[in-house]
Structure formats: C-alpha cells, structure tokens
Design an enzyme around this catalytic site. Structure first.
Site, PDB file in Angstrom:
ATOM      1  N   ASP A   7     -11.560  20.845  11.590  1.00  0.00           N
ATOM      2  CA  ASP A   7     -10.924  20.696  10.286  1.00  0.00           C
ATOM      3  C   ASP A   7      -9.487  20.266  10.587  1.00  0.00           C
ATOM      4  O   ASP A   7      -8.621  21.102  10.856  1.00  0.00           O
ATOM      5  CB  ASP A   7     -10.961  22.018   9.519  1.00  0.00           C
ATOM      6  CG  ASP A   7     -10.316  21.916   8.152  1.00  0.00           C
ATOM      7  OD1 ASP A   7     -10.286  20.812   7.579  1.00  0.00           O
ATOM      8  OD2 ASP A   7      -9.833  22.955   7.648  1.00  0.00           O
ATOM      9  N   GLU A  67     -14.113  16.786   9.202  1.00  0.00           N
ATOM     10  CA  GLU A  67     -14.097  16.656   7.750  1.00  0.00           C
ATOM     11  C   GLU A  67     -13.324  15.408   7.352  1.00  0.00           C
ATOM     12  O   GLU A  67     -12.253  15.127   7.893  1.00  0.00           O
ATOM     13  CB  GLU A  67     -13.465  17.891   7.106  1.00  0.00           C
ATOM     14  CG  GLU A  67     -13.586  17.889   5.601  1.00  0.00           C
ATOM     15  CD  GLU A  67     -13.182  19.211   5.001  1.00  0.00           C
ATOM     16  OE1 GLU A  67     -14.070  19.948   4.563  1.00  0.00           O
ATOM     17  OE2 GLU A  67     -11.969  19.504   4.986  1.00  0.00           O
ATOM     18  N   ASP A 139      -9.046  28.138   7.976  1.00  0.00           N
ATOM     19  CA  ASP A 139      -9.213  26.896   8.741  1.00  0.00           C
ATOM     20  C   ASP A 139     -10.381  26.988   9.720  1.00  0.00           C
ATOM     21  O   ASP A 139     -11.144  26.035   9.886  1.00  0.00           O
ATOM     22  CB  ASP A 139      -7.920  26.534   9.481  1.00  0.00           C
ATOM     23  CG  ASP A 139      -6.779  26.245   8.515  1.00  0.00           C
ATOM     24  OD1 ASP A 139      -6.985  25.437   7.599  1.00  0.00           O
ATOM     25  OD2 ASP A 139      -5.699  26.833   8.676  1.00  0.00           O
TER      26      ASP A 139
END
EC number: 3.1.21.10
Length: 167
Positions: A7, A67, A139
């Site tokens: 991420d 992502e 996260d």
C-alpha cells in the site's frame, strides 16, 4: 504462491507477505514502513526501495501486488503518491517480479464483499481471514487486503469482479 503486497505512500508504506491460494492464505510478515518528516522526499523514496528490496531478498515472493492510486486531495499529493509508487515498481522490476495493480474498490469488494467498505471493516475481515491475533494497523491491514485480493483473483468465481491490471 507467495505475494509481496504494498500500500504505497511516501511516509507510511504498508507491506505484507502472504502465502497461499484463493482457498486458504496465511500472513508471513506485515507492517508499516514509517519514515519521519525530517527525511527528505528523495530520502523517503530511497528508504522505500531499500526496504522492499530487503523484503524481496528475505521472503523471495513470486509476484507483487499494489494498490492503484485513485483519489488524491491535490496535484502535489498525486505527484508524491506517484513517486512512492514508482519506488515500489522499481524495486519489483529490479527483482524481476510481475506486478499486479488493484483498485481500492476491488480490494474492498474482494475482502469485505462491498466496494464501499470502511477501513475498519477491511481490517476486521483481514484479521478474520488470516486468523491474526490482533487487528493490524491501517496501512498494514490495507497491504494484507491487497495480498489477499491477489490470491483471491485466481478464483474463477471472483476474478470477474476485480479491476486489475499488470504494470
């Protein structure tokens, strides 16, 4: 299959190493690379690339999942997020890893069953699916969810629901 999932962010990059397939998965490692505000942007990018290189060397993943950056608050944020993602892509490319990109909506849909799920719902489902003792911080939970999404994408019943592309 072993996946390194990321991420990306300039100061708090979530990472996860997950292993398994679309039926069963386990978390091998996860966390957040937190970089102090005193570090320059170029220093952050170097730290991200080096940290991911270390994770790749340690865990020898088969593929990487990241992502896709969809929504940003400003042009400056978009540039910064793009730079962080570039550091991730370079680390993967240096290791010869295939990189798959997933939209946030696809990740939420895959893990929670709703594309508009809240972060707390994603973290809850990540904990349940991976049978973790504690709920991971935001996260890291996002990175774990990205990794699960990549594993789930091999399921012919779910693959059609996911917005994904190789980068």
């Amino acid at each position: 299959m072993r996946i390194l999932a990321i991420d990306p962010a300039i100061r708090n990059t979530g990472y996860a190493v997950v292993e398994g397939d679309y039926r069963r998965a386990r978390a091998l490692d996860y966390g957040t690379l937190s970089i102090p505000r005193s570090v320059s942007q170029s220093g952050c990018l170097l730290a991200i690339k080096q940290h991911l290189g270390n994770l790749i060397d340690k865990w020898n993943p088969d593929e990487m999942a990241v992502e896709r950056i969809i929504y940003v608050q400003s042009h400056q944020t978009a540039i910064t997020m793009g730079a962080a993602k570039a550091a991730v892509v370079i680390a993967a490319a240096e290791a010869g890893l295939r990189i798959m990109e997933y939209s946030p909506k696809s990740v939420k849909l895959s893990v929670v069953g709703r594309g508009a799920a809240q972060k707390t719902q994603v973290a809850f489902m990540v904990r349940a699916l991976l049978e973790l003792r504690e709920t991971p911080e935001s996260d890291a939970a996002d990175a774990l969810a990205i990794g699960l999404t990549h594993l789930f994408s091999a399921d012919p019943l779910k693959a059609h629901m996911m917005e994904r592309k190789y980068i």
